[in-house]
Design an enzyme around this catalytic site. Structure first.
Site, mmCIF file in Angstrom:
data_model
loop_
_atom_site.group_PDB
_atom_site.id
_atom_site.type_symbol
_atom_site.label_atom_id
_atom_site.label_comp_id
_atom_site.label_asym_id
_atom_site.label_seq_id
_atom_site.Cartn_x
_atom_site.Cartn_y
_atom_site.Cartn_z
ATOM 1 C CG ASP A 38 -1.405 1.308 1.570
ATOM 2 O OD1 ASP A 38 -2.355 1.686 0.490
ATOM 3 O OD2 ASP A 38 -1.557 1.698 2.665
ATOM 4 C CG ASP A 40 -1.577 8.009 0.508
ATOM 5 O OD1 ASP A 40 -1.372 9.182 0.770
ATOM 6 O OD2 ASP A 40 -1.724 7.321 -0.377
ATOM 7 C CG ASP A 216 -2.316 2.742 6.447
ATOM 8 O OD1 ASP A 216 -2.542 2.506 5.180
ATOM 9 O OD2 ASP A 216 -2.547 3.822 6.538
HETATM 10 MG MG LIG Z 1 -2.879 3.202 3.287
#
Ligand SMILES: [Mg+2]
Length: 267
Positions: A38, A40, A216
């Site tokens: 991923d 961000d 995240d």
């Molecule tokens: Mg993310």
């Protein structure tokens, strides 16, 4: 039971107990592992607004090294538009899934993405942008196959944002809501990061390798669950309940671990 756990159950998975912050105990082989990362909150720190992130040259050289060590079996898997990831990473990331799986780049070339009702999407985008004009405390992020309302600066607006988007999408067969960190998004139904990873695994650089997926956010949990079922390795960056098997504190600690893997591969 907390609202958060209710939410996880509602979307079809129940996170396991919090895994310890134990990523440093994990080592991966660069010859039989495919990396799915991923963007961000995983490779770059979350910023107050989506366009305020900072991407440094260290990240670009890390991705280049990873791609070389893993013989090209490295992919970014992001909710952002494909073109934004290309803008930030350039040629360091030849394989990218953007828009939660709606868009795909492989070998530096765009592959045909998802099809959706363009008129309906335009109508949704106009309504969401008007909402953001009427209440400038929220930020509308226009995406190729959807639109996001961010309320990072004003978390008290979550209910108002969610209610508006729920009414706007209604019983639509083609679109659905997706929750993210301090944001709610409208995206085409049926697309997912798990599907994107599955699709990319068919490419020759990736085929037959073990999957490692790091993310995240709530938006990564269904992909964690799917990767776990495939016998892969899942890494959650940051706090919060998760079904990922490993956890690390931040994008910085995660990138330090990735760099350690590259250096171990050299010795
Ligand atoms: Mg993310």
């Amino acid at each position: 039971m907390s609202n958060q756990w209710d939410y996880y159950n509602m979307v079809g998975f129940a996170p396991e107990v919090n895994p310890p912050d134990d990523l440093e105990r994990l080592s991966i082989s660069d010859t039989d592992t495919a990396l799915f990362l991923d963007f961000d909150g995983t490779l770059v720190d979350i910023a107050p607004t989506p366009d305020a992130i900072r991407v440094d040259d260290c990240l670009k050289s890390l991705l280049t090294e990873l791609s070389r060590h893993h013989d090209g079996a490295v992919s970014i898997v992001s909710g952002r538009n494909l073109r934004e990831i290309e803008h930030y990473l350039g040629e360091c990331a030849p394989t990218i899934s953007g828009g939660h799986g709606a868009e795909l780049r492989y070998g530096g070339e765009h592959v045909e993405g998802v099809k959706c009702d363009a008129d309906r999407l335009d109508h949704i985008k106009k309504a969401v942008k008007e909402f953001a004009i009427l209440d400038p405390r929220v930020i509308a992020e226009d995406k190729s196959f959807g639109i996001v309302l961010h309320f990072r600066q004003h978390p008290e607006l979550e209910c108002k944002v969610r209610e508006f988007l729920t009414i706007l999408v209604g019983e639509d067969d083609a679109f659905e809501l997706q929750s993210a960190k301090m944001a709610v998004e409208i995206k085409p139904k049926g697309i997912s990061k798990a599907d994107a990873i599955g699709r990319i695994m068919a490419f020759k650089e990736f085929a037959g390798r073990n999957i490692v997926f790091a993310g995240d956010d709530v938006t990564d949990e269904s992909a964690f669950s799917w990767v776990n079922q495939q016998g892969g390795v899942t890494v959650r960056i940051g706090e919060g309940p998760t079904c990922a098997r490993y956890r690390t504190q931040s994008p910085s600690t995660f990138k330090a671990w990735l760099l350690g893997q590259v250096e171990a591969g050299r010795s």
